[in-house]
Design a protein around this motif. Structure first.
Motif, PDB file in Angstrom:
ATOM      1  N   GLN A 248       0.427  -1.382  -0.085  1.00 26.65           N
ATOM      2  CA  GLN A 248      -0.195  -0.070  -0.166  1.00 26.65           C
ATOM      3  C   GLN A 248       0.723   1.136  -0.041  1.00 26.65           C
ATOM      4  N   TRP A 249       2.072   1.105  -0.150  1.00 30.28           N
ATOM      5  CA  TRP A 249       2.884   2.121   0.094  1.00 30.28           C
ATOM      6  C   TRP A 249       4.146   2.117  -0.384  1.00 30.28           C
ATOM      7  N   SER A 250       4.081   1.556  -1.761  1.00 29.30           N
ATOM      8  CA  SER A 250       5.124   1.741  -3.457  1.00 29.30           C
ATOM      9  C   SER A 250       5.132   3.365  -3.654  1.00 29.30           C
ATOM     10  N   VAL A 251       5.897   4.395  -3.779  1.00 26.00           N
ATOM     11  CA  VAL A 251       5.950   5.363  -4.232  1.00 26.00           C
ATOM     12  C   VAL A 251       5.782   5.319  -5.676  1.00 26.00           C
ATOM     13  N   LEU A 336      14.184  18.599   9.060  1.00 21.97           N
ATOM     14  CA  LEU A 336      13.622  17.841   8.096  1.00 21.97           C
ATOM     15  C   LEU A 336      14.507  16.321   8.379  1.00 21.97           C
ATOM     16  N   ARG A 337      14.266  15.094   8.055  1.00 24.91           N
ATOM     17  CA  ARG A 337      15.135  14.176   8.393  1.00 24.91           C
ATOM     18  C   ARG A 337      14.344  12.898   7.723  1.00 24.91           C
ATOM     19  N   LEU A 338      15.457  12.281   7.030  1.00 28.37           N
ATOM     20  CA  LEU A 338      14.772  11.121   6.302  1.00 28.37           C
ATOM     21  C   LEU A 338      15.957   9.859   6.727  1.00 28.37           C
ATOM     22  N   LEU A 339      14.901   8.542   7.091  1.00 28.14           N
ATOM     23  CA  LEU A 339      16.174   7.285   7.363  1.00 28.14           C
ATOM     24  C   LEU A 339      15.824   6.135   7.031  1.00 28.14           C
ATOM     25  N   THR A 340      16.497   5.032   7.346  1.00 26.42           N
ATOM     26  CA  THR A 340      15.999   4.180   6.938  1.00 26.42           C
ATOM     27  C   THR A 340      15.098   3.211   7.819  1.00 26.42           C
ATOM     28  N   GLU A 341      13.979   2.301   6.900  1.00 26.90           N
ATOM     29  CA  GLU A 341      13.113   1.373   6.953  1.00 26.90           C
ATOM     30  C   GLU A 341      13.537   0.724   8.176  1.00 26.90           C
ATOM     31  N   ASP A 342      14.682   0.899   8.681  1.00 33.07           N
ATOM     32  CA  ASP A 342      14.874   0.032  10.726  1.00 33.07           C
ATOM     33  C   ASP A 342      15.398   1.707  11.526  1.00 33.07           C
ATOM     34  N   GLY A 369      13.176  -0.564  -4.454  1.00 32.12           N
ATOM     35  CA  GLY A 369      12.017  -2.007  -2.965  1.00 32.12           C
ATOM     36  C   GLY A 369      12.489  -1.191  -2.038  1.00 32.12           C
ATOM     37  N   GLU A 370      13.478  -0.460  -1.664  1.00 33.25           N
ATOM     38  CA  GLU A 370      14.015   0.416  -0.783  1.00 33.25           C
ATOM     39  C   GLU A 370      13.460   1.471   0.007  1.00 33.25           C
ATOM     40  N   GLY A 371      13.404   0.868   1.347  1.00 37.81           N
ATOM     41  CA  GLY A 371      12.112   1.820   2.193  1.00 37.81           C
ATOM     42  C   GLY A 371      12.916   2.941   2.972  1.00 37.81           C
ATOM     43  N   ILE A 372      11.783   4.576   3.091  1.00 35.07           N
ATOM     44  CA  ILE A 372      12.046   5.429   3.676  1.00 35.07           C
ATOM     45  C   ILE A 372      10.908   5.596   4.887  1.00 35.07           C
ATOM     46  N   TYR A 383       1.044  11.623  14.292  1.00 35.40           N
ATOM     47  CA  TYR A 383       2.482  11.404  13.532  1.00 35.40           C
ATOM     48  C   TYR A 383       2.796  10.103  13.422  1.00 35.40           C
ATOM     49  N   ASP A 384       2.149   9.027  12.996  1.00 30.80           N
ATOM     50  CA  ASP A 384       2.921   7.315  12.760  1.00 30.80           C
ATOM     51  C   ASP A 384       4.393   7.045  11.977  1.00 30.80           C
ATOM     52  N   ARG A 385       4.790   6.659  12.277  1.00 32.48           N
ATOM     53  CA  ARG A 385       5.845   5.887  11.781  1.00 32.48           C
ATOM     54  C   ARG A 385       5.290   5.680  10.167  1.00 32.48           C
ATOM     55  N   GLU A 386       5.889   6.015   9.071  1.00 32.20           N
ATOM     56  CA  GLU A 386       5.003   4.803   7.443  1.00 32.20           C
ATOM     57  C   GLU A 386       6.974   4.732   7.480  1.00 32.20           C
ATOM     58  N   ILE A 387       6.714   4.020   6.732  1.00 28.38           N
ATOM     59  CA  ILE A 387       7.437   3.117   5.226  1.00 28.38           C
ATOM     60  C   ILE A 387       7.032   3.125   4.132  1.00 28.38           C
ATOM     61  N   LEU A 388       7.595   4.586   2.899  1.00 27.34           N
ATOM     62  CA  LEU A 388       7.524   4.814   2.139  1.00 27.34           C
ATOM     63  C   LEU A 388       8.527   3.803   1.008  1.00 27.34           C
ATOM     64  N   ARG A 389       8.116   3.326   0.200  1.00 20.50           N
ATOM     65  CA  ARG A 389       8.089   1.895  -0.799  1.00 20.50           C
ATOM     66  C   ARG A 389       8.973   2.465  -1.742  1.00 20.50           C
ATOM     67  N   PHE A 390      10.351   2.854  -2.466  1.00 20.47           N
ATOM     68  CA  PHE A 390      10.613   3.163  -3.538  1.00 20.47           C
ATOM     69  C   PHE A 390      10.655   2.202  -4.965  1.00 20.47           C
TER      70      PHE A 390
END
Length: 390
Positions: A248-251, A336-342, A369-372, A383-390
């Motif tokens: 559901q979170w594939s950009v 504004l910060r980006l993090l890896t999936e973990d 397929g990487e997540g951010i 706010y609730d963390r979400e993983i955006l998949r690319f």
């Protein structure tokens, strides 16, 4: 004698008894069909009845700012996995713990609401739900300290229980205390759970996605389970996988086919922007689809955008934060910060406003397929963390 008259006759005079409206019951029943198993669907049904009735009472009587935490759209992913709901008002967290049990001899609270630092409450409300008679009864409450220090832990179902004799039965005591000290909250010394490596988290999600595992919360050690569901993106992923839903979170899919319904529910949408990057003439400019989400931060509205930028055969993804008001700036101190999936940092992963600025942005190249995970400080509402998949 009517059912309600009998109810009030035999109820404790300190109990708070609230009616369940028919429309609330119907809506909760419809929502309960969207779960992996009848048991989790019924758990969601009881929780929604409890939440809607108790939240309406809180907002009407003494906490008009009370709201679900982290947000309404996260509820299904919790109720699929654990009993209980968090409500926040003026920085105080209430955990609603519904039960159908007629025996009010103890309050049982799942460990997730006690030993996960971001989920633990300040107060726990004991709520009996009686769907057939269409009422909920708030029969008492306790503080975090009472539950942790006076309660007993049952390893078989990972719950803390507090004897009914130790529970404060008069809910008016709580309302008076909160009116006198509306922001008093004792700091809780709860150890942080270790972050799971990405590969381990994905393996756990794949394993627990099996719907034959009816209670996944008991299927793995608590340290692993707690770390998994504390991460909003992993919790949502597990819920969706248990329902058999596609990603559901594939950009990439959002840009090609439109934003998924679940992403729309939390505020993501798409818009067209004329791009002149790389164009040699006006005729070569083309409208470009970008993704956008409005966020409420410190009383103002901001817009987070994801803009794909073609660089040869690869794509650079630009995450951009702006004030939604025309001409308004982003205040100094915002990040504004980006993090890896973990949740790991990487080089050039954040932009900080030293003084007021027009925008913050981070650009990143990602593997298929990487997540951010994105974060903003100060934190956006709901706010609730979400993983955006690319």
């Amino acid at each position: 004698m009517t059912a309600n008259a009998a109810l009030f006759t035999f109820a404790s005079p300190t109990d708070l008894i609230l009616e369940i409206p028919a429309n609330v019951q119907n809506q909760a029943y419809l929502h309960s069909q969207s779960f992996s198993h009848p048991s989790s669907g019924y758990q969601a049904y009881l929780n929604e009845l409890c939440l809607n009735v108790v939240l309406a009472w809180l907002q009407a009587d003494f906490a008009p700012q009370a709201k679900v935490s982290p947000n309404i759209n996260a509820l299904a992913s919790f109720w699929e996995l654990v009993n209980g709901t968090a409500i926040v008002s003026d920085g105080i967290r209430f955990i609603l713990v519904p039960s159908e049990a007629m025996d009010l001899s103890e309050l049982r609270v799942p460990q997730e609401w006690v030993d996960i630092s971001s989920l633990a409450g300040d107060y726990y409300l004991a709520v009996q739900v009686e769907p057939d008679e269409a009422y909920v009864r708030i029969w008492g409450y306790c503080s975090y300290e009472q539950l942790k220090n006076q309660g007993s832990y049952d390893a078989s179902d990972r719950t803390y229980s507090l004897d009914g004799s130790d529970i404060i039965s008069d809910i008016n005591v709580l309302t008076v205390a909160l009116q006198l000290c509306p922001q008093s909250s004792t700091p809780k010394l709860i150890p942080q759970l270790a972050t799971l490596p990405q590969e381990q988290a994905q393996n756990l999600i794949a394993r627990l996605a099996n719907k034959e595992i009816i209670t996944p919360r008991l299927a793995i050690p608590f340290q692993l389970w707690g770390a998994l569901i504390e991460h909003g993106g992993w919790r949502q992923s597990l819920y969706q996988r248990r329902l058999g839903l596609p990603e559901q979170w594939s950009v990439i899919q959002w840009l090609q086919n439109g934003v998924s319904q679940l992403a729309e529910n939390v505020g993501w949408g798409s818009l067209m922007q004329v791009s002149v990057a790389g164009a040699r003439s006006v005729e070569e400019t083309q409208p470009q689809t970008i993704l956008s989400r409005q966020l409420a931060i410190a009383g103002q509205t901001y817009e987070l955008r994801i803009i794909p930028q073609n660089e040869g055969e690869s794509i650079i993804w630009r995450f951009e934060l702006r004030n939604a008001a025309v001409g308004a700036a982003i205040p100094g101190g915002f990040k504004l910060r980006l993090l890896t999936e973990d949740l790991q940092s990487f080089p050039n992963n954040e932009d900080i406003a030293i003084t007021a600025v027009e925008q913050l942005f981070v650009e990143v190249a990602l593997e298929p397929g990487e997540g951010i995970v994105w974060e903003i400080e100060p934190k956006s509402e709901n706010y609730d963390r979400e993983i955006l998949r690319f």
